[in-house]
Design a protein around this motif. Structure first.
Motif, PDB file in Angstrom:
ATOM      1  N   LEU A 134       0.850  -1.196   0.000  1.00 26.28           N
ATOM      2  CA  LEU A 134       0.000   0.000   0.000  1.00 26.28           C
ATOM      3  C   LEU A 134       0.880   1.239   0.000  1.00 26.28           C
ATOM      4  CD1 LEU A 134      -2.712   1.520   0.302  1.00 26.28           C
ATOM      5  CD2 LEU A 134      -2.510   1.191   2.783  1.00 26.28           C
ATOM      6  N   VAL A 135       0.710   2.064  -1.013  1.00 27.56           N
ATOM      7  CA  VAL A 135       1.401   3.355  -1.075  1.00 27.56           C
ATOM      8  C   VAL A 135       0.347   4.447  -0.978  1.00 27.56           C
ATOM      9  CG1 VAL A 135       2.920   4.871  -2.388  1.00 27.56           C
ATOM     10  CG2 VAL A 135       3.228   2.385  -2.512  1.00 27.56           C
ATOM     11  N   ASN A 136       0.305   5.123   0.162  1.00 22.53           N
ATOM     12  CA  ASN A 136      -0.671   6.193   0.384  1.00 22.53           C
ATOM     13  C   ASN A 136      -0.109   7.499  -0.175  1.00 22.53           C
ATOM     14  OD1 ASN A 136      -3.149   5.334   1.656  1.00 22.53           O
ATOM     15  ND2 ASN A 136      -1.903   4.705   3.399  1.00 22.53           N
ATOM     16  N   CYS A 166       7.371   6.080   6.299  1.00 20.74           N
ATOM     17  CA  CYS A 166       6.946   7.313   5.643  1.00 20.74           C
ATOM     18  C   CYS A 166       8.142   7.858   4.877  1.00 20.74           C
ATOM     19  CB  CYS A 166       6.470   8.330   6.680  1.00 20.74           C
ATOM     20  SG  CYS A 166       5.806   9.856   5.996  1.00 20.74           S
ATOM     21  N   CYS A 167       7.889   8.521   3.759  1.00 16.78           N
ATOM     22  CA  CYS A 167       9.028   9.030   3.001  1.00 16.78           C
ATOM     23  C   CYS A 167       8.769  10.411   2.420  1.00 16.78           C
ATOM     24  CB  CYS A 167       9.411   8.076   1.876  1.00 16.78           C
ATOM     25  SG  CYS A 167       8.396   8.205   0.392  1.00 16.78           S
ATOM     26  N   LEU A 203      10.680   1.579  -0.523  1.00 13.26           N
ATOM     27  CA  LEU A 203       9.994   1.145   0.692  1.00 13.26           C
ATOM     28  C   LEU A 203       8.915   0.112   0.388  1.00 13.26           C
ATOM     29  CD1 LEU A 203       9.673   4.556   2.562  1.00 13.26           C
ATOM     30  CD2 LEU A 203      11.217   2.655   3.102  1.00 13.26           C
ATOM     31  N   ALA A 204       8.280   0.230  -0.769  1.00 11.96           N
ATOM     32  CA  ALA A 204       7.208  -0.693  -1.141  1.00 11.96           C
ATOM     33  C   ALA A 204       7.729  -2.067  -1.520  1.00 11.96           C
ATOM     34  CB  ALA A 204       6.406  -0.114  -2.310  1.00 11.96           C
ATOM     35  N   THR A 205       9.014  -2.152  -1.830  1.00  8.14           N
ATOM     36  CA  THR A 205       9.582  -3.418  -2.291  1.00  8.14           C
ATOM     37  C   THR A 205      10.712  -3.918  -1.390  1.00  8.14           C
ATOM     38  OG1 THR A 205      11.063  -2.222  -3.806  1.00  8.14           O
ATOM     39  CG2 THR A 205       8.949  -2.977  -4.701  1.00  8.14           C
ATOM     40  N   LYS A 256      15.701  10.032   0.174  1.00 13.41           N
ATOM     41  CA  LYS A 256      16.760   9.494  -0.691  1.00 13.41           C
ATOM     42  C   LYS A 256      17.199   8.107  -0.220  1.00 13.41           C
ATOM     43  CE  LYS A 256      18.449  14.104  -1.908  1.00 13.41           C
ATOM     44  NZ  LYS A 256      19.588  15.055  -1.876  1.00 13.41           N
ATOM     45  N   LYS A 257      16.223   7.310   0.184  1.00  9.95           N
ATOM     46  CA  LYS A 257      16.421   5.930   0.632  1.00  9.95           C
ATOM     47  C   LYS A 257      17.239   5.828   1.919  1.00  9.95           C
ATOM     48  CE  LYS A 257      17.834   3.925  -3.281  1.00  9.95           C
ATOM     49  NZ  LYS A 257      18.043   2.816  -4.265  1.00  9.95           N
ATOM     50  N   LYS A 258      17.339   6.933   2.664  1.00  9.50           N
ATOM     51  CA  LYS A 258      18.061   6.932   3.923  1.00  9.50           C
ATOM     52  C   LYS A 258      17.189   7.485   5.049  1.00  9.50           C
ATOM     53  CE  LYS A 258      22.668   7.304   1.873  1.00  9.50           C
ATOM     54  NZ  LYS A 258      23.932   8.070   1.819  1.00  9.50           N
TER      55      LYS A 258
END
Length: 275
Positions: free
Chosen positions: A85-87, A222-223, A251-253, A268-270
């Protein structure tokens, strides 16, 4: 078992690019592109089909509980549950908009916080073990945080339940309505405050989901996608929508069995810890 993914508000912008990336990365799965407007949503699906991708469309208005319920019922009937789930659904008034904060606040909060929370309450129960949830936040959350009072900072930092965050959002709305934002220690930032609420919410949801012994290995984060060229930013952001989708898709994968990140705010994935 095929992995089933849903991206809210995904007929354009970062949501659209997230669907595109997930279609490429989820093997033998199903990715749902959702939109409030069925015509626009179907058009977006057709656009991706031209790229030899095969998302499915389902109507979803995060401000309409019946619409959310219909999506849940469809997912249960067709797939037995949900895995990703990507809100993403959200709105923002333009910087130049002269609408007073008293009017901006309830509209912004209704979609960015209340709508997201309603989707979570409805879809979280059908997320299977090894599920992944990404709440789309914004750098406007941390930049708003530094502008509020020390008392409010402490309350956000130490919020332990969903109700704690809901109470903060309601107090912001009340102060926006009666003109007491500055007096109560708030910044006059409806969008940033709504996203600050989402960031705090994700932290709490991650703790709560780990206490659910009926499922395992569910990660909720959260991103901040980054400043992306979308209609929300009046196309001023330096990132393309595909670049903006990188962290949400990361984050979804997250692979099965991953322990971290969990309940974190990611840029930025951190992990970014601004509290």
């Amino acid at each position: 078992m095929s992995r089933i993914a849903v991206v809210t508000g995904s007929n354009k912008g970062i949501g659209f690019a997230t669907v595109r990336a997930l279609c490429k990365q989820i093997d033998n799965g199903v990715v749902y592109l959702t939109a409030r407007d069925e015509g626009r949503g179907q058009a977006a699906v057709e656009e991706l089909k031209k790229e030899n991708l095969n998302p499915r469309f389902h109507q979803l208005d995060v401000n309409d509980q019946k619409s959310i319920d219909r999506l849940r019922d469809h997912l249960v009937k067709e797939h037995g549950g949900l895995d990703v789930l990507v809100n993403n659904a959200g709105i923002a008034f333009k910087h130049a908009d002269q609408t007073p904060v008293s009017a901006q606040a309830p509209v912004t909060m209704a979609t960015n916080f209340d709508g997201l929370l309603a989707v979570c309450h409805t879809l979280f129960p059908i997320i299977r073990s090894h599920g992944r949830v990404c709440q789309i936040g914004s750098e406007c959350g941390p930049t708003t945080y530094v502008k509020i009072s020390d008392e409010l900072k402490s309350r956000f930092k130490n919020a332990a339940t969903e109700q704690d965050v809901i109470q903060l959002m309601q107090e912001f709305l009340n102060s926006a309505k009666d003109g007491s934002l500055k007096e109560k220690g708030w910044a006059e930032r409806s969008y940033g405050t709504s996203k600050l609420g989402v960031i705090a919410l994700a932290r709490i949801q991650a703790i709560d989901i780990q206490a659910d012994n009926s499922r395992e290995d569910i990660l909720i984060n959260c991103c901040c996608p980054g400043y992306t060229a979308t209609d929300m930013s009046s196309y001023k952001g330096p990132l393309t929508i595909d670049e903006g989708a990188v962290t949400p898709v990361y984050l979804a994968t997250l692979p099965s069995g991953a322990k971290e990140p969990q309940g974190k705010f990611i840029e930025k994935k951190k992990v970014t810890d601004f509290w």
